[in-house]
Design an enzyme around this catalytic site. Structure first.
Site, PDB file in Angstrom:
ATOM      1  N   CYS A 177       0.873  -1.178   0.000  1.00 34.39           N
ATOM      2  CA  CYS A 177       0.000   0.000   0.000  1.00 34.39           C
ATOM      3  C   CYS A 177       0.903   1.220   0.000  1.00 34.39           C
ATOM      4  CB  CYS A 177      -0.949   0.020   1.191  1.00 34.39           C
ATOM      5  SG  CYS A 177      -2.159   1.390   1.080  1.00 34.39           S
ATOM      6  N   VAL A 230       0.309   4.530  -0.548  1.00 36.82           N
ATOM      7  CA  VAL A 230      -0.118   5.756   0.125  1.00 36.82           C
ATOM      8  C   VAL A 230      -0.138   5.595   1.644  1.00 36.82           C
ATOM      9  CG1 VAL A 230      -2.607   5.260   0.035  1.00 36.82           C
ATOM     10  CG2 VAL A 230      -1.806   7.641   0.015  1.00 36.82           C
ATOM     11  N   CYS A 257      -0.441   3.795  -7.296  1.00 39.19           N
ATOM     12  CA  CYS A 257      -1.325   3.092  -6.356  1.00 39.19           C
ATOM     13  C   CYS A 257      -1.457   1.657  -6.830  1.00 39.19           C
ATOM     14  CB  CYS A 257      -2.696   3.764  -6.319  1.00 39.19           C
ATOM     15  SG  CYS A 257      -3.935   2.864  -5.334  1.00 39.19           S
TER      16      CYS A 257
END
Length: 264
Positions: free
Chosen positions: A86, A88, A208
């Site tokens: 992940c 972010v 992302c």
């Protein structure tokens, strides 16, 4: 590194552990699709999940708090490499005393596993993107991100603090992480076409691992004429690099054909 025999005992299988947000489905699709293209190595994939649905600073912090449980679970699988998947979640936490959250997290994961006598290669989607950009010599980048603007600004600030100049960027303003996994490719490519790429050395078409982009990477590289990568291709690149395997995955941009045989 532990090497595991595949069916019939004739293939070496490298076990990849994925620590993913519970609402993420894309990284477990795109990363296997990439690594199955490898000409010699074989891989298996083993996931553990951290609860997260909305991409907000509060939920990202709560998700990161579940890390230790997930690392213990993935350690039980005897993996050869771990990807904290992940981007972010780590970049949103910023830097402390000049050290980025991806460095702190990767070190914490490695230390937790080492306490059990385990020594897999450890990276994160945030660290992998930086590693791939540095390996490619790309210090000026344009970005397409799914996040709400305040969260996207944290990603831009993180990259800038790591010495990467962000020349232009677009945020698609999708907060629901399940919806991020359904963003159509034409919307992603449209955002890329709206960027000013004149001063960029590379385009990150998806910063992302949940926003689907794998089919777009080669198409965008052919169209724009510069290096194109995504969180997924950067993750594959870094995993291969850390495992000491040739980087040779065709059809997903020139980042992933670094070690391809001449003439291929």
């Amino acid at each position: 590194m532990t090497q595991h025999r595949g069916r019939g005992g004739d293939l070496t299988v490298h076990r990849i552990g994925l620590v993913v947000p519970s609402s993420n489905v894309t990284v477990e699709t795109e990363l296997p699709q990439l690594l199955e293209r490898h000409p010699t190595a074989r891989f298996s994939f083993h996931s553990t999940r951290m609860r997260m649905h909305t991409v907000s600073p509060e939920e990202l912090r709560a998700m990161n708090a579940q890390r230790e449980r997930c690392v213990d679970e993935i350690g039980d699988a005897g993996v050869d490499a771990v990807l904290y998947a992940c981007l972010v979640a780590l970049m949103a936490q910023g830097h402390v005393d000049g050290e980025g959250e991806h460095e702190r997290t990767e070190r914490a994961v490695a230390e937790q596993l080492a306490a059990r006598g385990l020594a897999p290669q450890v990276t994160s989607s945030a660290g992998a993107l930086l590693h791939a950009l540095r390996a490619a010599g790309a210090d000026r980048v344009a970005l397409v991100m799914p996040y709400l603007r305040p969260v996207a600004e944290l990603v831009v600030a993180y990259l800038e603090a790591e010495g990467v100049t962000v020349t232009d960027w677009r945020a698609l303003e999708v907060a629901d992480n399940a919806e991020v996994g359904c963003i159509p490719g034409d919307r992603v490519l449209g955002a890329a076409r709206a960027l000013d790429l004149s001063d960029a050395a590379a385009l990150v078409i998806s910063a992302c691992v949940q926003m689907p982009s794998l089919p777009l990477v080669q198409q965008a590289e052919d169209e724009f004429g510069l290096l194109v990568l995504s969180a997924a291709t950067a993750g594959a690149f870094t995993l291969l690099d850390r495992l000491g395997l040739p980087v040779d995955l065709p059809g997903a941009g020139r980042l992933l054909i670094r070690d391809a045989p001449v003439g291929v």
